[in-house]
Design an enzyme around this catalytic site. Structure first.
Site, PDB file in Angstrom:
ATOM      1  N   GLY A   1     -24.761  19.953 -33.952  1.00  0.00           N
ATOM      2  CA  GLY A   1     -25.367  21.296 -33.783  1.00  0.00           C
ATOM      3  C   GLY A   1     -27.155  21.100 -34.336  1.00  0.00           C
ATOM      4  N   THR A   2     -27.149  21.147 -35.381  1.00  0.00           N
ATOM      5  CA  THR A   2     -28.977  20.956 -35.699  1.00  0.00           C
ATOM      6  C   THR A   2     -29.602  20.315 -34.916  1.00  0.00           C
ATOM      7  OG1 THR A   2     -28.348  21.186 -38.054  1.00  0.00           O
ATOM      8  CG2 THR A   2     -31.236  20.502 -37.599  1.00  0.00           C
TER       9      THR A   2
ATOM     10  N   ASN B   1     -22.162  32.508 -37.966  1.00  0.00           N
ATOM     11  CA  ASN B   1     -21.284  31.310 -39.033  1.00  0.00           C
ATOM     12  C   ASN B   1     -21.031  32.250 -40.647  1.00  0.00           C
ATOM     13  OD1 ASN B   1     -24.657  31.054 -39.036  1.00  0.00           O
ATOM     14  ND2 ASN B   1     -23.932  29.963 -40.954  1.00  0.00           N
TER      15      ASN B   1
ATOM     16  N   GLN C   1     -20.658  27.760 -33.533  1.00  0.00           N
ATOM     17  CA  GLN C   1     -19.099  28.364 -34.068  1.00  0.00           C
ATOM     18  C   GLN C   1     -18.170  28.650 -32.916  1.00  0.00           C
ATOM     19  OE1 GLN C   1     -18.302  28.504 -37.428  1.00  0.00           O
ATOM     20  NE2 GLN C   1     -19.935  27.285 -38.140  1.00  0.00           N
TER      21      GLN C   1
ATOM     22  N   SER D   1     -21.444  21.738 -31.666  1.00  0.00           N
ATOM     23  CA  SER D   1     -21.413  20.386 -32.702  1.00  0.00           C
ATOM     24  C   SER D   1     -19.472  19.799 -33.067  1.00  0.00           C
ATOM     25  CB  SER D   1     -21.983  20.805 -34.318  1.00  0.00           C
ATOM     26  OG  SER D   1     -21.749  20.429 -34.971  1.00  0.00           O
TER      27      SER D   1
ATOM     28  N   HIS E   1     -17.979  18.278 -35.097  1.00  0.00           N
ATOM     29  CA  HIS E   1     -17.380  18.621 -36.596  1.00  0.00           C
ATOM     30  C   HIS E   1     -17.399  19.622 -36.783  1.00  0.00           C
ATOM     31  CE1 HIS E   1     -20.238  20.004 -39.367  1.00  0.00           C
ATOM     32  NE2 HIS E   1     -21.210  19.900 -38.712  1.00  0.00           N
TER      33      HIS E   1
ATOM     34  N   THR F   1     -30.041   4.180 -28.694  1.00  0.00           N
ATOM     35  CA  THR F   1     -28.658   4.032 -28.637  1.00  0.00           C
ATOM     36  C   THR F   1     -27.639   5.001 -28.495  1.00  0.00           C
ATOM     37  OG1 THR F   1     -28.585   1.956 -28.992  1.00  0.00           O
ATOM     38  CG2 THR F   1     -26.868   2.241 -28.637  1.00  0.00           C
TER      39      THR F   1
ATOM     40  N   CYS G   1     -25.034  25.180 -45.008  1.00  0.00           N
ATOM     41  CA  CYS G   1     -25.683  24.234 -44.721  1.00  0.00           C
ATOM     42  C   CYS G   1     -26.918  24.611 -46.051  1.00  0.00           C
ATOM     43  CB  CYS G   1     -26.233  24.900 -43.570  1.00  0.00           C
ATOM     44  SG  CYS G   1     -25.323  24.337 -42.687  1.00  0.00           S
TER      45      CYS G   1
HETATM   46  N1  PLP Z   1     -25.589  26.690 -35.735  1.00  0.00           N
HETATM   47  C1  PLP Z   1     -24.447  26.561 -36.540  1.00  0.00           C
HETATM   48  C2  PLP Z   1     -24.092  28.308 -36.062  1.00  0.00           C
HETATM   49  C3  PLP Z   1     -23.332  26.414 -37.618  1.00  0.00           C
HETATM   50  O1  PLP Z   1     -23.152  26.965 -38.608  1.00  0.00           O
HETATM   51  C4  PLP Z   1     -24.187  24.661 -38.092  1.00  0.00           C
HETATM   52  C5  PLP Z   1     -23.448  24.209 -39.135  1.00  0.00           C
HETATM   53  O2  PLP Z   1     -23.177  25.359 -40.104  1.00  0.00           O
HETATM   54  C6  PLP Z   1     -25.140  24.572 -37.292  1.00  0.00           C
HETATM   55  C7  PLP Z   1     -25.680  24.895 -36.005  1.00  0.00           C
HETATM   56  C8  PLP Z   1     -25.023  22.988 -37.511  1.00  0.00           C
HETATM   57  O3  PLP Z   1     -24.464  22.168 -36.909  1.00  0.00           O
HETATM   58  P1  PLP Z   1     -24.556  20.392 -37.969  1.00  0.00           P
HETATM   59  O4  PLP Z   1     -23.337  20.667 -38.634  1.00  0.00           O
HETATM   60  O5  PLP Z   1     -24.243  19.537 -36.608  1.00  0.00           O
HETATM   61  O6  PLP Z   1     -25.768  20.029 -37.948  1.00  0.00           O
END
Ligand code: PLP
Length: 385
Positions: free
Chosen positions: A69-70, A153, A181, A201, A203, A239, A327
């Site tokens: 996600g990041t 989140n 989310q 994302s 996970h 890759t 995070c």
């Molecule tokens: N955006 C939101 C709203 C999130 O809750 C998170 C992770 O907690 C992310 C982005 C980041 O995703 P990733 O952990 O896959 O980098």
């Protein structure tokens, strides 16, 4: 253990592990290789992209797999802003909401620091909602991109994405939403949402950590952030993580198929849990929007009580949850989300978030509510009613 931190992460689903296993061990080829193993990996990657596109209602070529996600948020905010300004130099401002995840907020700050963009932050109301009028007040002919998250989140509030996207489009500005989310909990059709870009994302959905994706409309120019061999149509070199893409596509497909029954079930369980918590701990103050929220997210403040102490007591009683965003964990600063909702810095330190995995039961939530009441009593010295 009762795990109530699904917004932090989720375990990999068995079906997902089984689907990806083959591309780690059997058809392990490099999707860019021209021999048969490579071609099988390429087919799996493209099938995964097609599966995702079906869920999002877009074309497969509009889906770019990322490391999570990041990275998807970085690619959206920086990549769209840089491309837009290159095409039209007056587009030198980016608009984000005050409650974005750091992946979006820091991308905007980095554009300011390294590339001379200005950042406009849209405020939220006390429930964490962005009003379309508030967005309209900051979006204009100098805006290069708008990014407002689908669901928060920390407090679970969801946004009127279609209305917000329409405001951006009225100023001819592309609209990105962080749906990390929301995925699995809310509709993801990009046409109905009216978004130009959307991040997911793996996970949070039962796929492993380290895989995500960005939908970016074919009409949009996006400047790549990672240069190299030109994979992912030049948008994201490196890759390809074939097994990760297969995992994410499988998890998304399953979550989407289950959503019509899973979401109302979780919402009902969450409502009962919130009622029970406020009954057992009358000082508990629910945060976020009571209605416009993720089905499985319950968040509270416990005025004058440290959220971290409540968490520790809960963990001693076998309940795992979080004080805010994983995070930002380890940081003792009050959450920027709670401050943006108008809470004072002291109250913002008292937050506890419970996010429900899809497998949770009513009995587990009743046990968690009782554990919370005991934990609160242990921290404050107030006996349970
Ligand atoms: N955006 C939101 C709203 C999130 O809750 C998170 C992770 O907690 C992310 C982005 C980041 O995703 P990733 O952990 O896959 O980098």
């Amino acid at each position: 253990m009762i795990y109530l931190d699904a917004a932090g992460t989720t375990p990999v689903r068995r079906e997902v592990l089984e689907a990806m296993w083959h591309y780690l061990t059997g058809d392990f080829g490099n999707a860019s290789s021209h021999h048969e193993l490579g071609e099988r990996a390429r087919s799996a990657l493209e099938a995964a992209r097609t599966d995702v596109a079906r869920v999002l209602g877009c074309r497969p070529g509009e889906v770019t797999f990322t490391s999570g996600g990041t990275e998807a948020d970085n690619l959206a905010v920086k990549g769209i802003a840089l491309a837009r300004r290159a095409a039209d130099p007056q587009r030198s401002r980016v608009v984000v909401s005050a409650i974005e995840h750091p992946a979006v907020l820091e991308s905007a700050r980095s554009l300011a620091r390294l590339h001379g963009f200005a950042v406009d932050v849209v405020p939220v109301d006390g429930a964490g909602r962005v009003a379309p009028e508030a967005l309209a007040a900051v979006v204009g002919p100098q805006t290069a991109v708008v990014s407002v998250m689908y669901a928060n989140n920390e407090v679970g509030t969801t946004q009127p994405i279609a209305e917000l996207a329409a405001v951006a489009h009225a100023a001819r500005v592309p609209f990105h939403t962080d749906a990390v989310q929301a995925a699995g909990a809310l509709p993801l059709g990009v046409r109905d949402l009216g978004v130009d870009a959307l991040s997911i994302s793996g996970h949070k959905l039962g796929a492993p950590k380290g895989v995500g994706l960005l939908y970016a409309s074919g009409r949009l120019s996006v400047e790549p952030l990672v240069d190299g061999g030109g994979q992912e149509r030049g948008l994201r070199s490196g890759t390809e993580n074939v097994a990760g893409a297969v995992a994410l596509a499988t998890a998304l497909r399953l979550a989407e198929a289950e959503r019509p029954t899973a979401a109302p079930r979780l919402a009902a369980l969450r409502r009962t849990f919130v009622d029970r918590v406020t009954e057992l701990v009358p000082d508990a103050v629910p945060t976020g929007d009571p209605e416009q929220r993720l089905p499985g997210s319950a968040s509270f403040c416990f005025p004058r009580v440290s959220g971290e102490s409540v968490l520790l007591e809960l963990e001693r009683r076998g309940v795992i949850c979080s004080s805010g965003s994983a995070c930002a964990a380890g940081s003792s600063d009050p959450s920027h989300v709670l401050l943006a909702l108008g809470l004072d810095a002291e109250t913002a330190q008292t937050a506890v978030r419970f996010t429900l995995p899809s497998t949770i039961t009513g009995d587990e939530l009743e046990a968690a509510a009782l554990a919370l009441s005991d934990s609160y009593a242990a921290v404050t010295g107030i006996a349970r009613r």
